[in-house]
Design a protein around this motif. Structure first.
Motif, PDB file in Angstrom:
ATOM      1  N   THR A  12       0.106 -67.477 114.058  1.00 50.94           N
ATOM      2  CA  THR A  12       0.209 -67.401 112.600  1.00 50.94           C
ATOM      3  C   THR A  12       1.299 -68.351 112.135  1.00 50.94           C
ATOM      4  O   THR A  12       2.434 -68.259 112.566  1.00 50.94           O
ATOM      5  N   THR A  15       1.748 -66.859 105.927  1.00 54.05           N
ATOM      6  CA  THR A  15       1.156 -65.676 105.314  1.00 54.05           C
ATOM      7  C   THR A  15       1.240 -65.861 103.812  1.00 54.05           C
ATOM      8  O   THR A  15       2.187 -66.480 103.306  1.00 54.05           O
ATOM      9  N   ALA A  22      -4.473 -69.272 101.407  1.00 53.78           N
ATOM     10  CA  ALA A  22      -4.707 -69.495 102.836  1.00 53.78           C
ATOM     11  C   ALA A  22      -5.961 -70.340 103.040  1.00 53.78           C
ATOM     12  O   ALA A  22      -5.988 -71.224 103.903  1.00 53.78           O
ATOM     13  N   ILE A  41      -4.807 -59.407 105.875  1.00 54.32           N
ATOM     14  CA  ILE A  41      -3.740 -58.528 106.354  1.00 54.32           C
ATOM     15  C   ILE A  41      -3.296 -57.619 105.220  1.00 54.32           C
ATOM     16  O   ILE A  41      -3.523 -57.900 104.062  1.00 54.32           O
ATOM     17  N   GLN A  52      -4.080 -60.137 100.744  1.00 51.35           N
ATOM     18  CA  GLN A  52      -3.072 -60.840 101.532  1.00 51.35           C
ATOM     19  C   GLN A  52      -3.751 -61.426 102.748  1.00 51.35           C
ATOM     20  O   GLN A  52      -4.690 -60.849 103.291  1.00 51.35           O
ATOM     21  N   ALA A  54      -3.351 -64.229 106.413  1.00 49.49           N
ATOM     22  CA  ALA A  54      -2.554 -65.003 107.366  1.00 49.49           C
ATOM     23  C   ALA A  54      -3.378 -66.208 107.796  1.00 49.49           C
ATOM     24  O   ALA A  54      -4.591 -66.096 108.011  1.00 49.49           O
TER      25      ALA A  54
END
Length: 75
Positions: A12, A15, A22, A41, A52, A54
């Motif tokens: 990763t 984030t 992303a 995530i 959210q 990653a």
């Protein structure tokens, strides 16, 4: 003799609080032929606060990807 299985180690590198960020970074990396993936995530997606995410790359591409996604230096 057993065949060796090549496993990819994902790291990763970023984030975000929004999945679209992303995905945008993933498109930039794809333009430079760097494989990446986006993972959801956190609980934000289930609580109505956005998704959210990653951003992950293969371990050999880690530093190149970080350089491509870093802000430009001021002169």
């Amino acid at each position: 003799m057993a065949d060796k299985i090549n496993t990819i180690s994902w790291i990763t590198i970023k984030t975000t609080k929004a999945r679209w960020e992303a995905e945008l970074m993933q498109q930039l990396l794809a333009a430079h032929d760097i494989p990446s993936r986006v993972l959801d995530i956190g609980l934000g997606i289930y609580c109505g606060q956005g998704s959210q995410a990653a951003l992950q790359v293969c371990s050999p591409d880690q530093w190149t990807a970080l350089l491509l996604l870093s802000p430009p230096e001021d002169e």
